[in-house]
Motif scaffolding. Sequence first.
Motif, PDB file in Angstrom:
ATOM      1  N   LYS A 105      -3.400   6.834   1.017  1.00 17.35           N
ATOM      2  CA  LYS A 105      -3.022   7.112   2.403  1.00 17.35           C
ATOM      3  C   LYS A 105      -2.872   8.625   2.582  1.00 17.35           C
ATOM      4  O   LYS A 105      -2.378   9.276   1.686  1.00 17.35           O
ATOM      5  CB  LYS A 105      -1.683   6.441   2.745  1.00 17.35           C
ATOM      6  N   MET A 123       0.101  -4.122   9.594  1.00 16.14           N
ATOM      7  CA  MET A 123       0.706  -3.215   8.615  1.00 16.14           C
ATOM      8  C   MET A 123       2.104  -2.864   9.101  1.00 16.14           C
ATOM      9  O   MET A 123       2.294  -2.492  10.254  1.00 16.14           O
ATOM     10  CB  MET A 123      -0.116  -1.943   8.465  1.00 16.14           C
ATOM     11  N   CYS A 161       0.886  -1.164   0.000  1.00 23.56           N
ATOM     12  CA  CYS A 161       0.000   0.000   0.000  1.00 23.56           C
ATOM     13  C   CYS A 161       0.926   1.216   0.000  1.00 23.56           C
ATOM     14  O   CYS A 161       1.541   1.545   1.013  1.00 23.56           O
ATOM     15  CB  CYS A 161      -0.876  -0.024   1.248  1.00 23.56           C
ATOM     16  N   LEU A 218      -6.011   1.223   2.500  1.00 23.49           N
ATOM     17  CA  LEU A 218      -5.608  -0.023   3.136  1.00 23.49           C
ATOM     18  C   LEU A 218      -6.763  -1.018   3.237  1.00 23.49           C
ATOM     19  O   LEU A 218      -6.617  -2.189   2.873  1.00 23.49           O
ATOM     20  CB  LEU A 218      -5.057   0.302   4.525  1.00 23.49           C
ATOM     21  N   ASP A 225       1.825   6.228   7.413  1.00 22.59           N
ATOM     22  CA  ASP A 225       1.510   4.803   7.562  1.00 22.59           C
ATOM     23  C   ASP A 225       0.856   4.535   8.918  1.00 22.59           C
ATOM     24  O   ASP A 225      -0.148   3.828   9.009  1.00 22.59           O
ATOM     25  CB  ASP A 225       2.770   3.951   7.430  1.00 22.59           C
TER      26      ASP A 225
END
Length: 135
Positions: free
Chosen positions: A72, A94, A38, A78, A101
Amino acid sequence: NDFIAYYRKNISGHSTIRKNVISLLEWCKEKSIICAVCTNKREDLAIKLLKDIKLYKYFDFIAGADTFEYRKPDPRHLTNILDILEIEKKNTIMLGDSETDANTAKTANIHFVLIKDQGCQTHDILKYSLICASA
């Protein structure tokens, strides 16, 4: 665009694979653990980079900034991957190296492990991060 053409041509020039990444990815494959990317890179550039550095084969799905209508830190970047791969949040961890993130994982209610990086302000991220393993 000249920049994109240059970037595409040189995308892997300064890329290095962190210590133990290949052994982790191989372990995941042996255990049939699904792995996905991602990233806020364009999908085509992320795929090119992964192929150039010989990591593409380890991933079941790659979502770039242009894969969906959002990216993101929008948690749907995600969670849409999880929906496509039919994976429950409770079974997901993750790994990330940025505040973006960490915030994405937190907002999506997904376990998060911080991978410390030189560009990462660890003291800022730790207040957002949950470091754990899913049972």
